[in-house]
Design a protein around this motif. Structure first.
Motif, PDB file in Angstrom:
ATOM      1  N   ASP A 287      -0.287  -0.690   5.227  1.00 46.53           N
ATOM      2  CA  ASP A 287      -0.664   0.684   5.601  1.00 46.53           C
ATOM      3  C   ASP A 287      -2.211   0.915   4.978  1.00 46.53           C
ATOM      4  OD1 ASP A 287       1.783   1.215   6.642  1.00 46.53           O
ATOM      5  OD2 ASP A 287       2.572   1.881   4.767  1.00 46.53           O
ATOM      6  N   CYS A 288      -2.531   0.370   3.736  1.00 49.22           N
ATOM      7  CA  CYS A 288      -3.737   0.581   3.262  1.00 49.22           C
ATOM      8  C   CYS A 288      -4.752  -0.426   3.604  1.00 49.22           C
ATOM      9  CB  CYS A 288      -3.609   0.879   1.664  1.00 49.22           C
ATOM     10  SG  CYS A 288      -2.670   2.020   0.976  1.00 49.22           S
ATOM     11  N   GLU A 289      -4.328  -1.532   4.506  1.00 42.27           N
ATOM     12  CA  GLU A 289      -5.505  -2.569   4.854  1.00 42.27           C
ATOM     13  C   GLU A 289      -5.967  -3.315   3.686  1.00 42.27           C
ATOM     14  OE1 GLU A 289      -7.082  -1.634   8.782  1.00 42.27           O
ATOM     15  OE2 GLU A 289      -6.966   0.275   8.018  1.00 42.27           O
ATOM     16  N   ILE A 290      -5.115  -3.612   2.630  1.00 39.02           N
ATOM     17  CA  ILE A 290      -5.770  -4.455   1.694  1.00 39.02           C
ATOM     18  C   ILE A 290      -4.826  -5.205   1.202  1.00 39.02           C
ATOM     19  CG2 ILE A 290      -7.320  -2.590   0.662  1.00 39.02           C
ATOM     20  CD1 ILE A 290      -4.995  -1.553  -1.254  1.00 39.02           C
ATOM     21  N   SER A 291      -5.262  -6.543   0.270  1.00 37.74           N
ATOM     22  CA  SER A 291      -4.216  -7.159  -0.089  1.00 37.74           C
ATOM     23  C   SER A 291      -3.263  -6.656  -1.052  1.00 37.74           C
ATOM     24  CB  SER A 291      -4.704  -8.468  -0.560  1.00 37.74           C
ATOM     25  OG  SER A 291      -5.380  -8.086  -1.945  1.00 37.74           O
TER      26      SER A 291
END
Length: 396
Positions: free
Chosen positions: A262-266
């Motif tokens: 959802d947050c487009e982070i690892s």
């Protein structure tokens, strides 16, 4: 120097309606290097100025408050300023927003070594990691300035002087304590007000509390977290989104994989951001016994109930408010909290003692287990192992 003295005098003389904070009495003011950490909005600046007003003669000019956010300190070092201050009879420097100064830790150590007659009291964010500098942490007495407890909130609004109690005192003598308080006030009358807007001092200001709190939260993220943790500005929207998603489900078990998508982070970045939000006092993380960071928390709570209202536009369940309040007030009394075996249960450790708590609304008053302590909402006075939830707001 004179310009700073004029500012200091103005701030001290215009400090009206001083609010007593318990921390003022707990600090060992004889120490030469004292750190006051606190989240944005809890009153660190007011605390420093209050100390100056109560402890020093303004005309002697031996105490000086300065804000290191001043542009003057882009060209002037703390060390050289302290040297001039001491040479002119100065004895106590109050340094606000210390983290705004690039080389603050090294210069604090330098001042400590060079000017034995000088006391420095500095204030900064909870995101600062004093323990990362072993040499500095060995000479600093560090304290945390917290938001208002329910006790402090009542004292301010009602002009009372209720005392705080230890966890052991509340557990063993809660009925007598509650009865003594109830003789003076109805502790349930203002409890919801505290849950909504009583934790941060700016509820006393004539501004919209929710809008002010949202502004403060954004400043925590933009300045405290990004600046101190040296995160690129481009990641701010992801951090804000993560906090919002956590607020929607709090208290809840975080799905790290879904939050990562959802947050487009690892996943690793999500885990790190959770710790940053915790250190900024925006969330609390609860683990099962034997578990701790960097493992995934079992539950994520908002740090205090006030944060739940402006971030979450949907109705908030009473149970969520009750658990968040309990976690916040217990955590601030230097207890260790772990997740219990069922919903609404906490394991609390204090001074080698371990207690099992169950948080309930008034409607949950069925048969009680003898090995549990029940913190019950909408209850003025308890009995045996049933304690009013509001009374845990008197821990500090």
């Amino acid at each position: 120097m004179e310009s700073f003295f004029r500012t200091h005098k103005y701030l001290v003389e215009h400090l009206d309606g001083v609010i007593p904070r318990q921390l003022m009495e707990q600090i060992d003011w004889s120490h030469r290097l004292i750190g006051i950490k606190g989240t944005r909005g809890v009153g660190k600046t007011t605390f420093l100025i209050q100390y100056a007003k109560e402890s020093f003669d303004i005309e002697k000019k031996d105490c000086l408050y300065i804000n290191l956010n001043h542009f003057y300190f882009t060209i002037r070092t703390i060390t050289s300023f302290a040297k001039e201050f001491v040479e002119n009879g100065g004895r106590t420097l109050l340094l606000d927003q210390i983290y705004k100064y690039p080389n603050w830790s090294a210069e604090l150590k330098e001042c400590y070594e060079q000017f034995p007659q000088l006391k420095i009291v500095f204030a900064g964010s909870t995101v600062m990691k004093l323990d990362e500098d072993v040499e500095l942490s060995s000479i600093v007495n560090s304290y945390n300035l917290r938001g208002f407890s329910y006790r402090e909130f009542l004292n301010i609004l009602l002009g009372k002087n209720f005392l705080s109690y230890s966890l052991n005192e509340i557990i063993t003598n809660h009925k007598a304590i509650a009865e003594s308080i109830c003789k003076e006030i109805d502790p349930l009358e203002l409890f919801w007000d505290y849950l909504h807007h009583g934790y941060y001092p700016f509820f006393l200001e004539k501004r919209n509390f929710s809008e002010n709190l949202l502004k403060t939260v954004n400043m925590m993220l933009e300045v405290d977290v990004l600046c101190i943790r040296q995160i690129e500005l481009s990641y701010l929207p992801k951090l804000r989104k993560l906090l919002y998603l956590l607020s929607l489900s709090s208290p809840g078990k975080p799905n790290i994989s879904q939050l990562s998508i959802d947050c487009e982070i690892s996943r690793a970045t999500v885990t790190n951001y959770l710790e940053y939000l915790r250190s900024a006092r925006l969330i609390n993380m609860l683990y099962s016994e034997g578990e701790e960071f960097p493992k995934k928390p079992d539950l994520v709570y908002m740090h205090n109930t006030n944060l739940m209202f402006p971030l979450r536009l949907s109705p908030i369940e009473d149970q969520s408010l009750q658990e968040t309040f309990f976690y916040n007030q217990i955590h601030h009394s230097d207890c260790k909290l772990k997740k219990g075996s069922k919903t609404g249960m906490f394991i609390v450790e204090k001074n080698n003692n371990k207690y099992k708590f169950k948080i309930e609304g008034q409607k949950g008053r069925g048969k009680k287990k003898s090995d549990l302590i029940y913190a019950v909402d909408r209850l003025a006075i308890g009995d045996n192992n049933i304690i009013p939830l509001w009374l845990f707001g008197f821990l500090y």
